[in-house]
Every structure is written in C-alpha cells, then in structure tokens.
Design a protein around this motif. Structure first.
Motif, PDB file in Angstrom:
ATOM      1  N   MET A   1       0.854  -1.188   0.000  1.00 19.95           N
ATOM      2  CA  MET A   1       0.000   0.000   0.000  1.00 19.95           C
ATOM      3  C   MET A   1       0.891   1.240   0.000  1.00 19.95           C
ATOM      4  O   MET A   1       1.815   1.351   0.801  1.00 19.95           O
ATOM      5  CB  MET A   1      -0.894  -0.035   1.240  1.00 19.95           C
ATOM      6  CG  MET A   1      -1.824   1.123   1.351  1.00 19.95           C
ATOM      7  SD  MET A   1      -2.905   0.890   2.793  1.00 19.95           S
ATOM      8  CE  MET A   1      -4.252   1.851   2.273  1.00 19.95           C
ATOM      9  N   THR A   2       0.617   2.181  -0.886  1.00 27.71           N
ATOM     10  CA  THR A   2       1.430   3.388  -0.962  1.00 27.71           C
ATOM     11  C   THR A   2       0.874   4.459  -0.036  1.00 27.71           C
ATOM     12  O   THR A   2      -0.316   4.477   0.281  1.00 27.71           O
ATOM     13  CB  THR A   2       1.454   3.926  -2.409  1.00 27.71           C
ATOM     14  OG1 THR A   2       0.121   4.244  -2.798  1.00 27.71           O
ATOM     15  CG2 THR A   2       2.045   2.916  -3.364  1.00 27.71           C
ATOM     16  N   ALA A   3       1.754   5.349   0.375  1.00 30.91           N
ATOM     17  CA  ALA A   3       1.338   6.455   1.241  1.00 30.91           C
ATOM     18  C   ALA A   3       0.458   7.406   0.443  1.00 30.91           C
ATOM     19  O   ALA A   3       0.638   7.567  -0.764  1.00 30.91           O
ATOM     20  CB  ALA A   3       2.568   7.180   1.764  1.00 30.91           C
ATOM     21  N   PRO A   4      -0.491   8.045   1.112  1.00 34.35           N
ATOM     22  CA  PRO A   4      -1.344   8.998   0.402  1.00 34.35           C
ATOM     23  C   PRO A   4      -0.516  10.190  -0.087  1.00 34.35           C
ATOM     24  O   PRO A   4       0.504  10.530   0.510  1.00 34.35           O
ATOM     25  CB  PRO A   4      -2.366   9.415   1.458  1.00 34.35           C
ATOM     26  CG  PRO A   4      -1.737   9.105   2.770  1.00 34.35           C
ATOM     27  CD  PRO A   4      -0.821   7.952   2.531  1.00 34.35           C
ATOM     28  N   ALA A   5      -0.961  10.803  -1.162  1.00 37.19           N
ATOM     29  CA  ALA A   5      -0.295  12.000  -1.670  1.00 37.19           C
ATOM     30  C   ALA A   5      -0.453  13.122  -0.650  1.00 37.19           C
ATOM     31  O   ALA A   5      -1.482  13.212   0.033  1.00 37.19           O
ATOM     32  CB  ALA A   5      -0.918  12.406  -3.002  1.00 37.19           C
ATOM     33  N   PRO A   6       0.544  13.987  -0.523  1.00 36.28           N
ATOM     34  CA  PRO A   6       0.412  15.086   0.435  1.00 36.28           C
ATOM     35  C   PRO A   6      -0.684  16.055   0.006  1.00 36.28           C
ATOM     36  O   PRO A   6      -0.933  16.244  -1.184  1.00 36.28           O
ATOM     37  CB  PRO A   6       1.784  15.754   0.422  1.00 36.28           C
ATOM     38  CG  PRO A   6       2.469  15.267  -0.795  1.00 36.28           C
ATOM     39  CD  PRO A   6       1.826  13.976  -1.198  1.00 36.28           C
ATOM     40  N   ILE A   7      -1.333  16.639   0.990  1.00 35.23           N
ATOM     41  CA  ILE A   7      -2.360  17.653   0.749  1.00 35.23           C
ATOM     42  C   ILE A   7      -1.922  18.941   1.432  1.00 35.23           C
ATOM     43  O   ILE A   7      -1.154  18.934   2.387  1.00 35.23           O
ATOM     44  CB  ILE A   7      -3.749  17.212   1.269  1.00 35.23           C
ATOM     45  CG1 ILE A   7      -3.712  16.897   2.762  1.00 35.23           C
ATOM     46  CG2 ILE A   7      -4.282  16.033   0.474  1.00 35.23           C
ATOM     47  CD1 ILE A   7      -5.067  16.679   3.393  1.00 35.23           C
ATOM     48  N   ARG A   8      -2.415  20.045   0.927  1.00 38.56           N
ATOM     49  CA  ARG A   8      -2.129  21.355   1.526  1.00 38.56           C
ATOM     50  C   ARG A   8      -3.293  21.707   2.449  1.00 38.56           C
ATOM     51  O   ARG A   8      -4.455  21.655   2.034  1.00 38.56           O
ATOM     52  CB  ARG A   8      -1.969  22.423   0.449  1.00 38.56           C
ATOM     53  CG  ARG A   8      -1.585  23.781   1.014  1.00 38.56           C
ATOM     54  CD  ARG A   8      -1.319  24.793  -0.076  1.00 38.56           C
ATOM     55  NE  ARG A   8      -0.335  24.331  -1.042  1.00 38.56           N
ATOM     56  CZ  ARG A   8       0.992  24.448  -0.891  1.00 38.56           C
ATOM     57  NH1 ARG A   8       1.486  24.992   0.191  1.00 38.56           N
ATOM     58  NH2 ARG A   8       1.809  24.016  -1.829  1.00 38.56           N
TER      59      ARG A   8
END
Length: 89
Positions: A1-8
């Motif tokens: 499972m990949t880490a979620p994309a960063p959000i601002r």
C-alpha cells in the motif's frame, strides 16, 4: 500500500497553544489522513510542538470550524484548528 499524496492544509492554533508555539497559524503539506494523525505529526517536530500537542494533554480539534473527534478524513484545503478545552465560570 502506498502512502497517500500530500495535501495542503491550514492549521490554526488558539489560546495557550498559540502562545506556546509562537504562531497563530501555518499552511503546510501533510500526508496525515486525520486530525489525530496530524497532531502526532506536528508533535513529532519536537520542542514546543511535542509539549503542547503531547497525547496526554487535553487538546480539542475542529475541521473548518466544526468540532472534530479526530478520526475524520483530512482533505485538500481544509482548515484544522487546535485549542485547549474551554472552561466556564
């Protein structure tokens, strides 16, 4: 499972937290999925953050000015607020 994309997101600190951290708000990118995870991420910065946001400290959270339990999902552009419990009298 990949880490979620960063959000601002925008983070606001109130009352004693603002004083302890020396700032009222900041904008940042995070991979935290929930306000509780964000709190842990911020505390991991160490120093005043570790002390002010320590797990044993009573800290309330809100998402876009609505009280949060801590397990709600963070989304792009959300405002997360941390503040001490309010006492009346």
């Amino acid at each position: 499972m990949t880490a979620p994309a960063p959000i601002r997101i925008r983070v606001r600190y109130f009352a004693a937290l603002r004083e302890a951290l020396g700032q009222g708000s900041e904008e940042l990118r995070t991979r935290a999925a929930t306000p509780a995870a964000l709190r842990q991420e911020l505390a991991a910065r160490g120093g005043a953050y570790a002390e002010a946001l320590a797990p044993q400290r009573a800290v309330r959270m809100a998402l876009d000015q609505v009280m949060a339990r801590g397990d709600e999902a963070l989304t792009e552009g959300v405002e997360v607020a941390f503040f001490p419990p309010v006492t009346g009298g």
